[in-house]
Design a protein around this motif. Sequence first.
Motif, PDB file in Angstrom:
ATOM      1  N   MET A  41      41.469  22.734  -6.689  1.00 15.36           N
ATOM      2  CA  MET A  41      41.648  21.298  -6.932  1.00 15.36           C
ATOM      3  C   MET A  41      40.304  20.669  -7.274  1.00 15.36           C
ATOM      4  O   MET A  41      39.241  21.238  -7.034  1.00 15.36           O
ATOM      5  N   GLY A  42      40.387  19.472  -7.814  1.00 15.69           N
ATOM      6  CA  GLY A  42      39.169  18.707  -8.050  1.00 15.69           C
ATOM      7  C   GLY A  42      38.678  18.047  -6.778  1.00 15.69           C
ATOM      8  O   GLY A  42      39.324  18.120  -5.736  1.00 15.69           O
ATOM      9  N   PHE A  90      31.625  17.649   0.210  1.00 14.40           N
ATOM     10  CA  PHE A  90      30.413  17.355  -0.546  1.00 14.40           C
ATOM     11  C   PHE A  90      30.013  15.902  -0.341  1.00 14.40           C
ATOM     12  O   PHE A  90      30.846  15.000  -0.410  1.00 14.40           O
ATOM     13  N   GLY A 106      25.083  17.154  -2.781  1.00 12.02           N
ATOM     14  CA  GLY A 106      24.533  18.129  -1.859  1.00 12.02           C
ATOM     15  C   GLY A 106      25.218  19.475  -2.037  1.00 12.02           C
ATOM     16  O   GLY A 106      26.169  19.591  -2.818  1.00 12.02           O
TER      17      GLY A 106
ATOM     18  N   LEU B  34      32.250  12.076 -17.619  1.00 14.85           N
ATOM     19  CA  LEU B  34      31.132  12.946 -17.288  1.00 14.85           C
ATOM     20  C   LEU B  34      31.608  14.381 -17.144  1.00 14.85           C
ATOM     21  O   LEU B  34      32.766  14.629 -16.785  1.00 14.85           O
ATOM     22  N   TYR B  36      30.457  17.922 -15.136  1.00 12.83           N
ATOM     23  CA  TYR B  36      29.620  18.513 -14.110  1.00 12.83           C
ATOM     24  C   TYR B  36      29.801  20.028 -14.158  1.00 12.83           C
ATOM     25  O   TYR B  36      30.873  20.542 -14.480  1.00 12.83           O
ATOM     26  N   LYS B  38      29.234  23.632 -11.839  1.00 17.98           N
ATOM     27  CA  LYS B  38      29.097  24.034 -10.452  1.00 17.98           C
ATOM     28  C   LYS B  38      28.995  25.557 -10.333  1.00 17.98           C
ATOM     29  O   LYS B  38      29.879  26.286 -10.792  1.00 17.98           O
ATOM     30  N   ALA B  41      28.678  28.208  -4.080  1.00 17.43           N
ATOM     31  CA  ALA B  41      27.887  27.815  -2.909  1.00 17.43           C
ATOM     32  C   ALA B  41      26.860  26.727  -3.215  1.00 17.43           C
ATOM     33  O   ALA B  41      25.895  26.557  -2.457  1.00 17.43           O
ATOM     34  N   GLU B  42      27.046  26.021  -4.326  1.00 17.33           N
ATOM     35  CA  GLU B  42      26.185  24.881  -4.638  1.00 17.33           C
ATOM     36  C   GLU B  42      27.042  23.660  -4.911  1.00 17.33           C
ATOM     37  O   GLU B  42      28.240  23.766  -5.190  1.00 17.33           O
ATOM     38  N   GLY B  43      26.410  22.475  -4.871  1.00 18.86           N
ATOM     39  CA  GLY B  43      27.123  21.279  -5.265  1.00 18.86           C
ATOM     40  C   GLY B  43      27.170  21.142  -6.778  1.00 18.86           C
ATOM     41  O   GLY B  43      26.390  21.768  -7.488  1.00 18.86           O
ATOM     42  N   PRO B  44      28.096  20.329  -7.287  1.00 18.88           N
ATOM     43  CA  PRO B  44      28.144  20.087  -8.737  1.00 18.88           C
ATOM     44  C   PRO B  44      26.847  19.430  -9.222  1.00 18.88           C
ATOM     45  O   PRO B  44      26.231  18.645  -8.491  1.00 18.88           O
ATOM     46  N   PHE B  46      25.197  17.291 -12.624  1.00 18.56           N
ATOM     47  CA  PHE B  46      25.539  16.534 -13.821  1.00 18.56           C
ATOM     48  C   PHE B  46      25.070  17.267 -15.078  1.00 18.56           C
ATOM     49  O   PHE B  46      23.970  17.814 -15.141  1.00 18.56           O
ATOM     50  N   PHE B  89      33.634  20.795 -14.287  1.00 15.58           N
ATOM     51  CA  PHE B  89      34.534  19.720 -13.902  1.00 15.58           C
ATOM     52  C   PHE B  89      34.379  18.549 -14.861  1.00 15.58           C
ATOM     53  O   PHE B  89      33.263  18.110 -15.163  1.00 15.58           O
ATOM     54  N   GLN B 101      33.876   4.513  -9.253  1.00 16.98           N
ATOM     55  CA  GLN B 101      34.368   5.721  -8.613  1.00 16.98           C
ATOM     56  C   GLN B 101      34.714   6.754  -9.659  1.00 16.98           C
ATOM     57  O   GLN B 101      35.129   6.419 -10.778  1.00 16.98           O
ATOM     58  N   LEU B 102      34.526   8.013  -9.273  1.00 14.03           N
ATOM     59  CA  LEU B 102      34.829   9.134 -10.163  1.00 14.03           C
ATOM     60  C   LEU B 102      36.143   9.780  -9.746  1.00 14.03           C
ATOM     61  O   LEU B 102      36.390   9.996  -8.558  1.00 14.03           O
ATOM     62  N   PHE B 104      38.054  13.354 -10.526  1.00 11.36           N
ATOM     63  CA  PHE B 104      37.724  14.678 -11.049  1.00 11.36           C
ATOM     64  C   PHE B 104      38.965  15.442 -11.465  1.00 11.36           C
ATOM     65  O   PHE B 104      40.032  15.325 -10.847  1.00 11.36           O
ATOM     66  N   GLY B 105      38.804  16.279 -12.503  1.00 12.58           N
ATOM     67  CA  GLY B 105      39.798  17.279 -12.814  1.00 12.58           C
ATOM     68  C   GLY B 105      39.634  18.469 -11.885  1.00 12.58           C
ATOM     69  O   GLY B 105      38.715  18.518 -11.070  1.00 12.58           O
ATOM     70  N   SER B 106      40.524  19.453 -12.018  1.00 10.32           N
ATOM     71  CA  SER B 106      40.533  20.590 -11.107  1.00 10.32           C
ATOM     72  C   SER B 106      39.554  21.695 -11.492  1.00 10.32           C
ATOM     73  O   SER B 106      39.371  22.646 -10.738  1.00 10.32           O
TER      74      SER B 106
END
Lengths: 114, 114
Positions: A41-42, A90, A106, B34, B36, B38, B41-44, B46, B89, B101-102, B104-106
């Motif tokens: 999922m997103g 996150f 993060g 936008l 992103y 990923k 084990a890391e955050g997205p 930009f 994403f 607010q964002l 997100f897609g999956s």
Amino acid sequence: NAGVTQTPKFRILKIGQSMTLQCTQDMNHNYMYWYRQDPGMGLKLIYYSVGAGITDKGEVPNGYNVSRSTTEDFPLRLELAAPSQTSVYFCASSPLAGVYNEQFFGPGTRLTVL
Amino acid sequence: DQQVKQNSPSLSVQEGRISILNCDYTNSMFDYFLWYKKYPAEGPTFLISISSIKDKNEDGRFTVFLNKSAKHLSLHIVPSQPGDSAVYFCAASELRGSARQLTFGSGTQLTVLP
């Protein structure tokens, strides 16, 4: 700059336990966000803050609480953990609420509730 | 109801060829988009963005196209490199509540084969 840091990286909770996920940013950003990402999922917005002392609900706030006493810190509290809260969490921050809304994320906290 | 959809969970391309990742949205109030990237084990992080008043934005090997009438955007990566292998994403921005607010897609898992 460390950017956005989150602790812990991993955590296993039992049903009904509580915990706080920590988030700190050193970029002096006003806006901070908490998301959860379930498998396949997103990211879904849980809570956000537009500055110290100001928070608001996102899309999936039930079961969570937040506070923002300083610009740097935005902890997420789970009061009574449930299996449905098993997810990757996150934290993100953003310098502007204007057009760009580029958010800095993060590394995430992987939470399992058994 | 998913307002931002990425219908391809995965995509494989050969190194040096073009990668095209697609995203569809339903909410006409989104005015900024936008992408992103990923890694595990890391955050997205930009990658690139586009305003709804434009139809194309280019940054090095990355180009985002927006077709507002079709509510469709795509990310082109040319040439693709093995280091581009990651989950991508798509996110859409709107002003809601007290902040942008964002949604997100999956995500689409891109694998670039050497």
